[in-house]
Motif scaffolding. Structure first.
Motif, PDB file in Angstrom:
ATOM      1  N   PRO A  58       0.747  -1.074   0.056  1.00  0.00           N
ATOM      2  CA  PRO A  58       0.018   0.064  -0.123  1.00  0.00           C
ATOM      3  C   PRO A  58       0.857   1.429  -0.096  1.00  0.00           C
ATOM      4  O   PRO A  58       1.833   1.373   0.705  1.00  0.00           O
ATOM      5  N   GLY A  59       0.440   2.325  -0.631  1.00  0.00           N
ATOM      6  CA  GLY A  59       1.153   3.422  -0.693  1.00  0.00           C
ATOM      7  C   GLY A  59       2.337   3.439  -1.862  1.00  0.00           C
ATOM      8  O   GLY A  59       3.086   4.502  -2.107  1.00  0.00           O
ATOM      9  N   GLN A  60       2.313   2.177  -2.367  1.00  0.00           N
ATOM     10  CA  GLN A  60       3.666   2.168  -3.457  1.00  0.00           C
ATOM     11  C   GLN A  60       2.930   1.880  -4.967  1.00  0.00           C
ATOM     12  O   GLN A  60       1.757   1.422  -4.962  1.00  0.00           O
ATOM     13  N   PHE A  61       3.742   2.213  -5.836  1.00  0.00           N
ATOM     14  CA  PHE A  61       3.379   2.298  -7.149  1.00  0.00           C
ATOM     15  C   PHE A  61       4.438   1.609  -8.119  1.00  0.00           C
ATOM     16  O   PHE A  61       5.610   1.815  -8.005  1.00  0.00           O
ATOM     17  N   TYR A  62       3.795   0.783  -8.710  1.00  0.00           N
ATOM     18  CA  TYR A  62       4.574   0.365 -10.054  1.00  0.00           C
ATOM     19  C   TYR A  62       4.503   1.486 -11.191  1.00  0.00           C
ATOM     20  O   TYR A  62       3.709   2.484 -11.230  1.00  0.00           O
ATOM     21  N   ALA A  63       5.388   1.337 -12.151  1.00  0.00           N
ATOM     22  CA  ALA A  63       5.285   2.466 -13.253  1.00  0.00           C
ATOM     23  C   ALA A  63       5.341   1.775 -14.623  1.00  0.00           C
ATOM     24  O   ALA A  63       5.801   0.527 -14.600  1.00  0.00           O
ATOM     25  N   LEU A  64       4.390   1.909 -15.765  1.00  0.00           N
ATOM     26  CA  LEU A  64       4.546   1.095 -16.881  1.00  0.00           C
ATOM     27  C   LEU A  64       5.601   1.566 -17.754  1.00  0.00           C
ATOM     28  O   LEU A  64       6.101   2.854 -17.695  1.00  0.00           O
ATOM     29  N   PRO A  65       6.593   0.736 -18.308  1.00  0.00           N
ATOM     30  CA  PRO A  65       7.673   1.103 -18.824  1.00  0.00           C
ATOM     31  C   PRO A  65       7.597   2.563 -20.067  1.00  0.00           C
ATOM     32  O   PRO A  65       6.701   2.105 -20.930  1.00  0.00           O
ATOM     33  N   GLN A  66       8.360   3.396 -20.132  1.00  0.00           N
ATOM     34  CA  GLN A  66       8.367   4.158 -21.282  1.00  0.00           C
ATOM     35  C   GLN A  66       9.207   3.728 -22.352  1.00  0.00           C
ATOM     36  O   GLN A  66       8.779   4.018 -23.538  1.00  0.00           O
ATOM     37  N   SER A  67       9.942   2.749 -21.907  1.00  0.00           N
ATOM     38  CA  SER A  67      10.445   1.792 -22.965  1.00  0.00           C
ATOM     39  C   SER A  67      11.557   0.986 -22.022  1.00  0.00           C
ATOM     40  O   SER A  67      11.717   1.095 -20.746  1.00  0.00           O
ATOM     41  N   PRO A  68      11.883  -0.241 -22.438  1.00  0.00           N
ATOM     42  CA  PRO A  68      12.701  -1.107 -21.620  1.00  0.00           C
ATOM     43  C   PRO A  68      13.910  -0.777 -21.539  1.00  0.00           C
ATOM     44  O   PRO A  68      15.073  -1.749 -21.546  1.00  0.00           O
TER      45      PRO A  68
END
Ligand code: ASP
Length: 613
Positions: free
Chosen positions: A211-221
């Protein structure tokens, strides 16, 4: 050429799936695209959608469509009144299975591959009914953009949309074949990764378990492929989804696809030759276009900016910039030029006849908010070589003749000039004017391709907004070895070991040699304004990996959507994406993004600010 032929030729050129590859199933023995006169007399079973139906006297004709084509069905009232009555009730897009005999048509249609035959139907099964579609399923549909996107599954039934997806498929197969033949391994990297502060805005995904933490989707690998090089993979590729939360333009989507590649133990020349070979292969295999044996032109970034005002110049035509500071600044009483930091012109061949109205249109164009120039100066070269310009009264005839000679303008040519206090900005404006003139003069032929490399980009660019230097490519790009000492003294002048591949004014790929040394990487972060602690916190995983024997490496990513759009001659990448988002980043078909159940937010320990509830 008529429309049906245009679509069909395009489909043939790109190698639409051969319908004979489709095996017989319980529902059908043939497809709607494969029957010819040689099949006459055969008993067949077809399945597909009703494209349209027409009743003529006692006969009913139905065009049955599937992915492979259209076949005409015939129902004859005299032979089977009940069956014909059933056929007369069918609406557009009903799904049918029919059995019948292939027979030669009386009135042949040479615009359709199956136009020599029709099916005399003996049995009809309605597999599903359909509501009346909101737009016609034809090449030139009556559906506007929004409607087509809302019902994209109907839009894709249209031959030209489907042809784009087929082209995309062919393209991906060719990419895989080429890279496999060169020893590249296709490796998937995760889509849920950590957020990084550099580059565009991230899309973030909350974590329920943290909780309180986030992933990010890659802008590129990017960093992951570099870690694969540290892992000894040596040659990697992936057809990768990338996500960037940017404001959208015609050639941008919040999610798009890259052909992401990386190689170890290579220099810039190695990468350029590998991917130039790949580009030639793709053009030949997928587009049937021969780029020739010659290596692509390489232009330095500075030269591209000087000659074309762009780091992705459209080289299908000339009309290069000519700098006019020496000729026009201080040589007359025109204050605008006398105060300018840059004065540049282009020569539009044979356009001296442009009317006042046409010149006003061009002036409005350069003064539009998107371009932002203050005004446009023009000079016509008459048949006798004399020059008539909009600034005649400020200059002597000698200066105007010098202008004509510097521009190498011939009788009948039109010289267009922009000036400004900010040289870079003015060049970019002149670039837009050059492209506009290229368009007007029909010099930007979609069936002609001109590729080049732009190299030696500046490492950094100044951001007014952030008050610091930003990486022009990304922070993992290596400076040119000879420029490394300047990192301490004059970082703004350091050039990067980076390259872009440009086709017809579109950046179709870009990459760089990477830093593989933890210390140099730390130094770059310092130039970018990171404290050592923050650099460690954000990029420690990479810098630590570099301490375990990182090989020299570099790579590049091709923009898949852009390649396919170029090959198909599309104006927007949207048309080669099955389910694209609109300009506000919405998927209107799925109605996403959307609010979620408050229970989901509770689980994530997220509460919305009051004005969003
Ligand atoms: N990851 C880079 C980009 O998305 C491409 C590269 O440097 O390979 O632009």
């Amino acid at each position: 050429m008529d429309r049906a032929n245009t679509v069909r030729n395009r489909a043939q050129r790109y190698g639409t799936t051969d319908s004979k590859q489709v095996k017989t199933t319980m529902y059908r023995s043939k497809t709607c695209g494969e029957l010819r006169i040689s099949n006459a007399g055969e008993q067949v079973t077809l399945a597909g959608w009703v494209q349209r139906s027409r009743k003529m006297g006692g006969m009913t004709f139905i065009d049955l469509r599937d992915r492979y084509g259209i076949t005409q069905l015939v129902f004859n009232e005299e032979q089977d009144a009940a069956l014909c009555a059933q056929a007369n009730k069918l609406g557009r897009e009903y799904v049918l299975q029919v059995k019948g005999t292939v027979s030669e048509r009386y009135a042949k249609n040479d615009k359709m591959p199956t136009g020599d035959i029709e099916i005399l139907v003996s049995e009809l099964n309605v597999l599903n009914a359909s509501l009346t579609p909101p737009f016609t399923i034809e090449e030139h549909t009556d559906g506007g953009d929004d409607l087509r996107m809302k019902y994209r599954y109907l839009d894709i039934r249209r031959e030209n949309v489907r042809a784009n997806l087929e082209l995309r498929h062919k393209f991906c197969i060719a990419v895989r074949n080429f890279l496999d033949s060169k020893g590249f391994l296709e490796i998937e990297t995760p889509v849920l990764i950590g957020s990084t502060p550099e580059g565009a805005r991230d899309f973030i995904v909350p974590s329920r378990m943290n909780p309180g933490q986030f992933y990010a989707l890659p802008q590129s690998p990017q960093t992951l492929k570099q870690l694969l090089m540290v892992a000894g993979i040596d040659r990697y590729f992936q057809i990768a989804k990338c996500f960037r939360d940017e404001d959208l333009r015609a050639d941008r989507q919040p999610e798009f696809t890259q052909i992401d590649c990386e190689m170890s133990f290579v220099t810039q020349d190695d990468i350029i030759s590998t991917f130039e070979e790949m580009a030639k292969y793709l053009f030949k295999e997928v587009r049937g276009y021969d780029l020739g044996e010659q290596p692509f032109l390489r232009l330095s970034w500075h030269e591209a900016m000087r000659r074309f005002g762009s780091d992705k110049p459209d080289m299908r035509f000339g009309m290069e910039f000519v700098e006019l500071m020496d000729v026009l600044k201080g040589s007359g009483s025109f204050g605008v030029f006398n105060d300018a930091a840059y004065i540049g012109g282009i020569c539009a061949e044979g356009c001296a006849h442009y009317t006042r109205k046409q010149l006003d249109q061009l002036t409005d164009f350069v003064k539009s908010p998107q371009i932002g120039a203050k005004g446009l100066v023009y000079a016509r070269v008459g048949e006798d070589g004399s020059v008539k310009s909009s600034v005649d009264k400020f200059y002597t005839p000698e200066v105007l003749s010098q202008l004509r000679d510097t521009m190498q303008a011939k009788p009948g040519d039109l010289i267009l000039i922009l000036s400004g206090a900010d040289a870079m900005k003015t060049r970019k404006q002149l670039c837009e004017l050059r492209l506009e003139m290229g368009q007007r003069l029909g010099l930007r032929d979609k069936n002609k391709f001109s590729l080049l490399w732009v190299v030696d980009f500046p490492m950094f660019e100044w951001s007014e907004e952030e008050g610091r230097l930003l990486a022009m490519h990304h922070p993992f790009t290596a400076p040119r070895p000879q420029d490394i000492p300047m990192l301490d003294t004059d970082p703004a002048s350091v050039l990067a070991d980076a390259y872009d591949m440009v086709c017809n004014g579109v950046e179709v790929g870009g990459g760089s040699i990477r830093i593989h040394d933890a210390e140099l990487q730390a130094k770059i972060f310092k130039v970018l304004g990171f404290t050592p602690e923050r650099a460690q916190e954000q990029f420690g995983f990479l810098m630590n990996a570099f301490k375990y024997g990182a090989p020299p490496h570099g790579g590049l990513a091709y923009g898949l959507d852009r390649w396919v759009s170029l090959f198909a001659g599309l104006d927007s990448i949207r048309d080669c994406i099955a389910f694209p988002k609109n300009n506000s980043g919405r998927d209107v078909m799925l109605d996403a993004p959307s609010a979620v159940d408050p229970k989901q937010l509770d689980e994530l320990k997220i509460s919305l600010a009051a004005d969003n509830e």
